[in-house]
Enzyme design. Structure first.
Site, PDB file in Angstrom:
ATOM      1  N   LYS A  50      39.092  39.646  38.724  1.00  0.00           N
ATOM      2  CA  LYS A  50      38.451  38.366  39.022  1.00  0.00           C
ATOM      3  C   LYS A  50      38.698  37.297  37.966  1.00  0.00           C
ATOM      4  O   LYS A  50      38.396  36.129  38.192  1.00  0.00           O
ATOM      5  CB  LYS A  50      36.955  38.579  39.217  1.00  0.00           C
ATOM      6  CG  LYS A  50      36.641  39.424  40.426  1.00  0.00           C
ATOM      7  CD  LYS A  50      37.111  38.741  41.679  1.00  0.00           C
ATOM      8  CE  LYS A  50      36.613  39.454  42.912  1.00  0.00           C
ATOM      9  NZ  LYS A  50      36.777  38.661  44.107  1.00  0.00           N
TER      10      LYS A  50
HETATM   11  C1  LIG Z   1      35.073  45.936  41.290  1.00  0.00           C
HETATM   12  C2  LIG Z   1      35.681  45.136  42.377  1.00  0.00           C
HETATM   13  N1  LIG Z   1      36.642  45.682  43.109  1.00  0.00           N
HETATM   14  C3  LIG Z   1      37.206  45.041  44.122  1.00  0.00           C
HETATM   15  C4  LIG Z   1      36.816  43.767  44.458  1.00  0.00           C
HETATM   16  C5  LIG Z   1      37.437  43.118  45.641  1.00  0.00           C
HETATM   17  O1  LIG Z   1      38.268  42.061  45.352  1.00  0.00           O
HETATM   18  P1  LIG Z   1      38.313  40.846  46.323  1.00  0.00           P
HETATM   19  O2  LIG Z   1      37.009  40.139  46.226  1.00  0.00           O
HETATM   20  O3  LIG Z   1      39.435  40.022  45.832  1.00  0.00           O
HETATM   21  O4  LIG Z   1      38.532  41.382  47.706  1.00  0.00           O
HETATM   22  C6  LIG Z   1      35.824  43.163  43.714  1.00  0.00           C
HETATM   23  C7  LIG Z   1      35.333  41.839  44.050  1.00  0.00           C
HETATM   24  O5  LIG Z   1      34.327  41.363  43.556  1.00  0.00           O
HETATM   25  C8  LIG Z   1      35.246  43.856  42.640  1.00  0.00           C
HETATM   26  O6  LIG Z   1      34.269  43.309  41.887  1.00  0.00           O
END
Ligand SMILES: Cc1ncc(COP(=O)(O)O)c(C=O)c1O
Length: 335
Positions: A50
């Site tokens: 992120k």
């Molecule tokens: C630990 C974690 N994995 C995966 C994701 C998923 O990513 P995306 O929001 O880009 O789909 C997030 C999103 O907040 C996350 O915090």
């Protein structure tokens, strides 16, 4: 491909890219015909994928005059976007308010406070339409403080653009343009569908597989077009209780559903068998890779990329803690 070790960065956020891609061995040794690579997003400066969107959402808003130093930003986040935004808040002297579920891993909440974010904790059991729910609380606050800047990671396609501009091209170069499948969890959908857009532009044959927790609405919507009633799950960062714009279904070829037990078991395997200490969403992604491989005919040497979004250090008191598993009624024996 830049050698990050030789680069000197002007700002911490400039280092949020070019994460390592590492080949997996023991966790996928049942499938000698496949080469599986994990992108280690927890090596980003604030510890997750992120950081990429924190930088892009804030720099773009500043460049376009929608945000300026001294302003207040507010976002709902499972903790990782919040860390990326907190980094940008320091860079641009912004005030950073984060709506976060009270059940979020304590290490994440402590880390957020340490870097100066103000937390607004919400009860995760509230239905999504409740004004104080995780999905609505920001809007409730914005009614009172319309001057706050809301990046809106769930519905702002600049989230996906961050991955279109960085994650996708990195994967393409690191894989030398030879990719059969990309498998990743979807939360906002930004990582997978943003990177997928870039990758499919390079090679239309690349198949994109999303992983969604049982209890989230995306799987059923993709398979049947129907919105099911959401229910709780323990995998932080993945899934949602309602449809959001950043999950761009047009770039997804299939979805695999994952239980709490499967995600946690595979996160623990990743740690034990590859020494990759990652979060539950990374376990979910690895489970997605394994179930994809189990469904494929064995005739060709597949090249598969997955994304390990954050570090297991944030979950030592939860998914890596046996007492916590007992407390939550999680039994990994029969997974
Ligand atoms: C630990 C974690 N994995 C995966 C994701 C998923 O990513 P995306 O929001 O880009 O789909 C997030 C999103 O907040 C996350 O915090």
């Amino acid at each position: 491909m830049p050698n990050n070790n030789l680069r000197v960065f002007e700002y911490l956020s400039d280092a949020a890219e070019w994460t390592p891609l590492v080949k997996l061995h023991k966790t996928v040794n049942k499938f000698p015909h496949a080469d599986v690579f994990g992108k280690l997003e927890f090596t980003n400066p604030m510890g997750s994928v992120k950081d990429r969107i924190g930088r892009h959402l804030i720099r773009k808003a500043i460049a376009e005059g929608r945000l300026k130093p001294g302003d207040t930003l507010i976002e709902n986040s499972s903790g990782n976007t919040a860390m990326g935004l907190a980094m940008m808040a320091v860079e641009y002297d912004l005030k950073c308010k984060i709506v976060v579920r009270s059940t979020t891993a304590k290490a994440k909440l402590d880390a957020l406070r340490a870097v100066g974010a103000e937390l607004i904790l919400v009860d995760p059991s509230l239905p999504p339409e409740h004004p104080d729910s995780y999905n609505r609380k920001v809007y409730t606050i914005l009614k009172q403080y319309p001057e706050y800047f809301f990046p809106d990671q769930h519905n702002n396609l600049d989230n996906n653009e961050a991955h279109y501009l960085t994650t996708g091209p990195e994967i393409w170069q690191q894989m030398s343009g030879k990719i059969d499948y990309v498998v990743a969890g979807i939360g906002t959908g930004g990582t997978l569908t943003g990177a997928a857009k870039y990758l499919k532009e390079q090679d239309t044959g690349i198949k994109v597989i999303a992983v969604d927790p049982v209890g989230s609405v995306f799987y059923d919507y993709f398979k049947t077009g129907k919105l099911v009633k959401p229910s709780g799950y323990l995998i932080e960062g993945l899934g949602d209780e309602e449809l959001i714009k950043c999950v761009e279904f047009a770039y997804i070829d299939d979805i695999i559903q994952v239980t709490n037990e499967q995600a946690i078991k595979y996160a623990r395997l990743l740690a034990k068998q590859e020494a990759i200490l990652a979060g539950g969403s990374s376990g979910a992604a690895l489970y997605g890779v394994v179930s994809l491989l189990e469904s494929l005919p064995l005739h060709k040497p597949y090249r598969i990329v997955t994304v390990f979004s954050d570090s297991g250090n944030r979950y030592l008191s939860t998914i890596y803690n046996d007492d916590w598993l007992v407390e939550k009624g999680i039994d990994l024996q029969n997974v």
